[in-house]
Design an enzyme around this catalytic site. Structure first.
Site, PDB file in Angstrom:
ATOM      1  N   CYS A 117     -27.740 -39.316 -18.225  1.00  0.00           N
ATOM      2  CA  CYS A 117     -28.965 -40.065 -18.502  1.00  0.00           C
ATOM      3  C   CYS A 117     -29.881 -39.820 -17.313  1.00  0.00           C
ATOM      4  CB  CYS A 117     -28.702 -41.549 -18.674  1.00  0.00           C
ATOM      5  SG  CYS A 117     -30.236 -42.502 -18.880  1.00  0.00           S
TER       6      CYS A 117
ATOM      7  N   CYS B 162     -36.955 -41.284 -21.557  1.00  0.00           N
ATOM      8  CA  CYS B 162     -35.704 -40.541 -21.692  1.00  0.00           C
ATOM      9  C   CYS B 162     -35.789 -39.322 -20.782  1.00  0.00           C
ATOM     10  CB  CYS B 162     -35.463 -40.115 -23.144  1.00  0.00           C
ATOM     11  SG  CYS B 162     -33.911 -39.208 -23.372  1.00  0.00           S
TER      12      CYS B 162
END
Length: 248
Positions: free
Chosen positions: A47, A189
């Site tokens: 991530c 993101c």
């Protein structure tokens, strides 16, 4: 996941843990290791924004401008940039190998055989987690809540996928929105921004190897490096701190 529940506390999209680096990581100079868990309790391998946030905390603790962190058995270079709360991390390599992503069968990952509304002619990529990225003419006209779940749950993606829609602004600028696993529209993101920049250059839609990616939550700068790696740079912000108490 109860810790991330907005009904019990501040809530969150993920839970991160800081742990001692593995012996291999220590040999590579890792200061610490990080693990990432989504709100469906599943551990994930990457991530980007979580990595930047954790990197900032570790850099502050160590009193350094640069260090190495271990993530999913790999090491990540982390660095404070010119701005006090701007951090860069090096991620990758990015792969478009159908087995690595993984896909359920061999297909041309540069032109996916999947369509959902305005999401057509996508690209499949892997950067520690799977992504399906689609280029669109007008991002504001794409209903991600309607079309992205159909891509995410397609049998071609046995582990699901983060579904992104990107609009080319100019030769060094993109706009991006991402529908993340396990099924949420996120404001930011990091790995999605990395693969969007990579895919845009791969298709010849941009010419610069340093690309600004604008997401609903803000801007990230993605630099494409040798060996299919990328450097992601963006700001971090402090929200709050507290303690988690045990209980039923």
């Amino acid at each position: 996941m109860r810790i991330c529940s907005t009904n019990l506390g501040i809530g969150g999209e993920q839970l991160l843990t800081i742990e001692r680096a593995s012996d291999e990581g220590l040999r590579a100079g890792a200061y610490a290791a990080m693990r990432i868990f989504n709100i469906d309790d599943k551990e994930v391998g990457a991530c980007g924004n979580a990595t930047r946030c954790m990197a900032y905390l570790l850099l502050e603790e160590a009193g350094k401008d640069e260090l190495v962190m271990e993530l999913a058995g790999d090491v990540v270079q982390c660095r404070i940039r010119a701005a006090p709360m701007e951090v860069s991390v090096t991620l990758g390599p990015i792969s478009m190998d159908w087995r690595k992503i993984p896909l359920s069968r061999e297909v041309d990952t540069t032109h996916l055989p999947i369509e959902s509304g305005l999401l057509t002619d996508g690209v499949a990529l892997y950067i520690g987690n799977p992504h399906a990225l689609f280029f669109v003419d007008q991002l504001d006209k794409v209903d991600m809540g309607r079309y992205a779940p159909l891509v995410q749950s397609d049998p071609l993606f046995p582990e699901g996928a983060n579904v992104g829609a990107a609009e080319i602004v100019d030769e060094k600028t993109l706009r991006l929105v991402v529908w993340e696993r396990p099924g949420t529209l996120t404001k930011a993101c990091g790995t999605g921004a990395c693969v969007a920049a990579y895919a845009a250059l791969n298709r010849g839609l941009v010419t610069s190897e340093k690309i600004a990616v604008h997401l609903p939550g803000g801007k990230l700068v993605i630099e494409l490096l040798d060996g299919d790696k990328v450097r992601m740079t963006g700001p971090v912000a402090f929200c709050c701190h507290g303690f988690v108490e045990g209980g039923k």
